[in-house]
Design a protein around this motif. Structure first.
Motif, PDB file in Angstrom:
ATOM      1  N   TYR A 126      21.031 -10.975  28.555  1.00 30.47           N
ATOM      2  CA  TYR A 126      19.942 -11.443  27.682  1.00 30.47           C
ATOM      3  C   TYR A 126      18.639 -10.812  28.164  1.00 30.47           C
ATOM      4  O   TYR A 126      17.671 -11.504  28.459  1.00 30.47           O
ATOM      5  CB  TYR A 126      19.895 -12.974  27.760  1.00 30.47           C
ATOM      6  CG  TYR A 126      19.200 -13.686  26.621  1.00 30.47           C
ATOM      7  CD1 TYR A 126      19.395 -13.307  25.304  1.00 30.47           C
ATOM      8  CD2 TYR A 126      18.362 -14.776  26.874  1.00 30.47           C
ATOM      9  CE1 TYR A 126      18.772 -13.989  24.266  1.00 30.47           C
ATOM     10  CE2 TYR A 126      17.740 -15.475  25.850  1.00 30.47           C
ATOM     11  CZ  TYR A 126      17.950 -15.068  24.547  1.00 30.47           C
ATOM     12  OH  TYR A 126      17.331 -15.766  23.509  1.00 30.47           O
ATOM     13  N   THR A 127      18.641  -9.454  28.249  1.00 33.27           N
ATOM     14  CA  THR A 127      17.516  -8.788  28.900  1.00 33.27           C
ATOM     15  C   THR A 127      16.313  -8.572  27.994  1.00 33.27           C
ATOM     16  O   THR A 127      15.241  -8.208  28.470  1.00 33.27           O
ATOM     17  CB  THR A 127      17.938  -7.407  29.447  1.00 33.27           C
ATOM     18  OG1 THR A 127      18.165  -6.510  28.348  1.00 33.27           O
ATOM     19  CG2 THR A 127      19.193  -7.513  30.294  1.00 33.27           C
ATOM     20  N   ILE A 129      13.282  -9.460  26.474  1.00 36.16           N
ATOM     21  CA  ILE A 129      12.328 -10.562  26.627  1.00 36.16           C
ATOM     22  C   ILE A 129      11.599 -10.873  25.317  1.00 36.16           C
ATOM     23  O   ILE A 129      11.310 -12.039  25.031  1.00 36.16           O
ATOM     24  CB  ILE A 129      11.316 -10.277  27.760  1.00 36.16           C
ATOM     25  CG1 ILE A 129      10.470 -11.530  28.029  1.00 36.16           C
ATOM     26  CG2 ILE A 129      10.456  -9.046  27.444  1.00 36.16           C
ATOM     27  CD1 ILE A 129       9.651 -11.447  29.286  1.00 36.16           C
ATOM     28  N   ALA A 132      14.094 -12.837  23.316  1.00 35.63           N
ATOM     29  CA  ALA A 132      14.232 -14.182  23.869  1.00 35.63           C
ATOM     30  C   ALA A 132      13.017 -15.048  23.531  1.00 35.63           C
ATOM     31  O   ALA A 132      13.155 -16.237  23.222  1.00 35.63           O
ATOM     32  CB  ALA A 132      14.423 -14.099  25.380  1.00 35.63           C
ATOM     33  N   THR A 133      11.840 -14.448  23.558  1.00 34.47           N
ATOM     34  CA  THR A 133      10.620 -15.193  23.244  1.00 34.47           C
ATOM     35  C   THR A 133      10.567 -15.552  21.762  1.00 34.47           C
ATOM     36  O   THR A 133      10.252 -16.693  21.405  1.00 34.47           O
ATOM     37  CB  THR A 133       9.379 -14.368  23.637  1.00 34.47           C
ATOM     38  OG1 THR A 133       9.447 -14.051  25.033  1.00 34.47           O
ATOM     39  CG2 THR A 133       8.106 -15.145  23.354  1.00 34.47           C
ATOM     40  N   LEU A 145      10.581 -19.504  26.551  1.00 35.90           N
ATOM     41  CA  LEU A 145      11.446 -19.003  27.614  1.00 35.90           C
ATOM     42  C   LEU A 145      11.801 -20.134  28.573  1.00 35.90           C
ATOM     43  O   LEU A 145      10.935 -20.911  28.970  1.00 35.90           O
ATOM     44  CB  LEU A 145      10.756 -17.884  28.403  1.00 35.90           C
ATOM     45  CG  LEU A 145      10.535 -16.553  27.681  1.00 35.90           C
ATOM     46  CD1 LEU A 145       9.861 -15.552  28.620  1.00 35.90           C
ATOM     47  CD2 LEU A 145      11.839 -15.969  27.156  1.00 35.90           C
ATOM     48  N   ASN A 148      14.100 -20.188  34.124  1.00 35.76           N
ATOM     49  CA  ASN A 148      14.814 -19.217  34.970  1.00 35.76           C
ATOM     50  C   ASN A 148      14.727 -17.787  34.463  1.00 35.76           C
ATOM     51  O   ASN A 148      15.142 -16.854  35.161  1.00 35.76           O
ATOM     52  CB  ASN A 148      16.287 -19.624  35.104  1.00 35.76           C
ATOM     53  CG  ASN A 148      17.013 -19.652  33.761  1.00 35.76           C
ATOM     54  OD1 ASN A 148      16.402 -19.508  32.701  1.00 35.76           O
ATOM     55  ND2 ASN A 148      18.320 -19.846  33.800  1.00 35.76           N
ATOM     56  N   TYR A 149      14.215 -17.579  33.245  1.00 38.17           N
ATOM     57  CA  TYR A 149      14.363 -16.285  32.584  1.00 38.17           C
ATOM     58  C   TYR A 149      13.772 -15.129  33.403  1.00 38.17           C
ATOM     59  O   TYR A 149      14.375 -14.049  33.493  1.00 38.17           O
ATOM     60  CB  TYR A 149      13.724 -16.291  31.195  1.00 38.17           C
ATOM     61  CG  TYR A 149      14.032 -15.020  30.429  1.00 38.17           C
ATOM     62  CD1 TYR A 149      15.178 -14.916  29.666  1.00 38.17           C
ATOM     63  CD2 TYR A 149      13.205 -13.893  30.528  1.00 38.17           C
ATOM     64  CE1 TYR A 149      15.502 -13.740  28.994  1.00 38.17           C
ATOM     65  CE2 TYR A 149      13.518 -12.712  29.871  1.00 38.17           C
ATOM     66  CZ  TYR A 149      14.664 -12.644  29.107  1.00 38.17           C
ATOM     67  OH  TYR A 149      14.990 -11.465  28.478  1.00 38.17           O
ATOM     68  N   LYS A 150      12.600 -15.308  33.978  1.00 37.08           N
ATOM     69  CA  LYS A 150      11.929 -14.219  34.683  1.00 37.08           C
ATOM     70  C   LYS A 150      12.378 -14.074  36.135  1.00 37.08           C
ATOM     71  O   LYS A 150      11.853 -13.218  36.867  1.00 37.08           O
ATOM     72  CB  LYS A 150      10.412 -14.392  34.600  1.00 37.08           C
ATOM     73  CG  LYS A 150       9.885 -14.272  33.174  1.00 37.08           C
ATOM     74  CD  LYS A 150       8.372 -14.403  33.101  1.00 37.08           C
ATOM     75  CE  LYS A 150       7.879 -14.232  31.665  1.00 37.08           C
ATOM     76  NZ  LYS A 150       6.400 -14.337  31.558  1.00 37.08           N
ATOM     77  N   ILE A 154      20.096 -13.399  32.845  1.00 33.97           N
ATOM     78  CA  ILE A 154      20.942 -14.387  32.179  1.00 33.97           C
ATOM     79  C   ILE A 154      22.107 -13.668  31.492  1.00 33.97           C
ATOM     80  O   ILE A 154      21.916 -12.653  30.822  1.00 33.97           O
ATOM     81  CB  ILE A 154      20.140 -15.176  31.128  1.00 33.97           C
ATOM     82  CG1 ILE A 154      18.892 -15.793  31.765  1.00 33.97           C
ATOM     83  CG2 ILE A 154      21.008 -16.247  30.477  1.00 33.97           C
ATOM     84  CD1 ILE A 154      19.172 -16.795  32.846  1.00 33.97           C
TER      85      ILE A 154
END
Length: 422
Positions: A126-127, A129, A132-133, A145, A148-150, A154
């Protein structure tokens, strides 16, 4: 660590003339690997190298003995570099091999392609970002987010048996869904079928169980890159994913391009890993000098749609988005491989690591319809008058990728195409 050598010289030309044409995905500076046989033949698939609009029978050249792509991928870096030099030298203008090797060519138009190698395991990360945002804002406006994302890449383990090569057709998946105002779920076909623009990173040399791969050594375990469409049934996923994540929403089909573009070929197109100001730096096991300076791949990515109506009318595919993998991803391929093994997990030659959906910061760089339509709230208008929020039966999605930079020869990843059936 630099993999640049004479095989990347932009002035280098091939005796296969189409490889010298501007805009060719497969000039002599590329030399990607794939598995093929002539259309209609019952022969076993063999290893080929794309050169222009042709495929070179690699075993026929005598440079390899085994038709096993996974064995080739497991070669160490030095052996792979020697093989690349030998292939390049044999295909270069003025080569002494031209007369013999010219008889080992098959037009790509006459070839049936297979999945490039045996894929034992598939892990989807899930790179992206920005993806994901954007998706997080749809469901968690106050916290797009997760905490843990940064800090940690994941990922989850997907199903490798349903991965097929470009040209794949598949039936619209069925599963449980539940409308927000419904008293109970129902079973039926997905109504929110989506594409996912990804890169696939293939493991070359594996590691022993219990032996992590360091960030400094990770590049030696990465064989190459392919285009990946990891189709997603958004409505099925919304109901099933808690608490263990995607299941039927993702295991029905994934499509890869037929060509493995090696990390050696991508050497001129590396770029730095950067973090926005204020973001945490990677933990030490995910942080290395080369990874910081050149861990990212500078690859342009394009998504096009060809609806059934467009195809019947003879219209060309229509572009939906255009972006760049280097600005879309938060983690590098080397970091994914390192993290995957930090607990001692043993990767094997041919294992596939998906990047996750790669979307850029702008709306026209989105890697999914979920983002383009803001969760289905607004439709996309196509030039022929059709509209889409999610994919309809007969829709074909086409992903393309290429690299170009001053001082280097342009190379391409080809394309990956898949079509949804009723």
């Amino acid at each position: 660590m630099s993999l640049l050598n004479e095989t990347h010289d932009p002035a280098l030309k091939s005796w296969v003339e189409q490889a010298n044409q501007p805009g060719s995905d497969f000039p002599i500076q590329n030399l990607p690997f794939g598995r093929y046989r002539r259309i209609g033949a019952n022969d076993d698939f063999k290893i080929g190298v794309a050169i222009g609009d042709q495929i070179l029978d690699l075993q026929g050249t005598g440079l390899i003995e085994s038709p096993d792509m996974n064995a080739l991928m497991a070669l160490d870096t030095a052996a792979r570099l020697r093989l690349r030099r030998d292939i390049s030298g044999g295909l270069a203008q003025g080569s002494a091999q031209q007369q013999v090797w010219s008889k080992l060519l098959t037009p790509q138009s006459a070839a049936e392609m297979a999945v490039p190698c045996r894929i034992g395991d598939y892990t989807d990360f899930y790179t992206g970002i920005h993806h994901a945002t954007s998706v997080g804002k749809l469901f968690r406006p106050d916290q797009p987010l997760m905490p843990n994302y940064k800090w940690v890449p994941i990922g989850y383990h997907g199903r490798s048996s349903s991965i097929r090569v470009s040209g794949q057709t598949f039936r619209r998946p069925r599963g449980q869904t539940k409308a927000s105002d419904a008293a109970q779920p129902s079973i039926g076909p997905s109504r929110r079928l989506d594409y996912e623009l990804e890169l696939g990173y293939f493991v070359g040399r594996g590691n022993e169980l219990g032996q992590p791969v360091s960030i400094e050594d990770a590049e030696n375990h990465l064989f190459g890159v392919t285009l990946l469409n990891d189709w997603s049934a958004r409505d099925i996923q919304a109901w099933e994913y808690q608490p263990l994540g995607p299941f039927l929403s993702k295991n029905f089909a994934s499509t890869v391009s037929p060509w493995l573009v090696t990390t050696e070929a991508l050497a001129p197109f590396r770029t730095a890993l950067t973090r926005p100001e204020g973001d945490p730096q990677p933990l030490p096991y995910l942080d290395g000098d080369f990874n910081r300076k050149a861990g990212m791949f500078d690859i342009m990515l394009e998504v096009l749609i060809l609806t059934e109506r467009m195809a019947k009318a003879g219209l060309p595919p229509e572009r939906l988005t255009l972006g760049n993998a280097g600005t879309a991803a938060y983690w590098t391929a080397a970091q994914l491989l390192t993290h995957h093994t930090v607990n001692g997990c043993n990767l094997q030659s041919g294992d596939l690591l998906g990047s996750g959906t790669l979307s850029g910061p702008a709306a026209n760089e989105a890697g999914s319809l979920l983002e383009l339509t803001e969760g289905g709230k607004k439709s996309i208008s196509l030039a022929n008058g059709e509209e889409r929020t999610f994919l309809e039966d007969g829709d074909a999605m086409i992903l393309r990728g290429w690299c170009e930079r001053p001082g280097a020869a342009r190379i391409g990843l080809g394309e990956v195409r898949g079509t949804v059936l009723a």
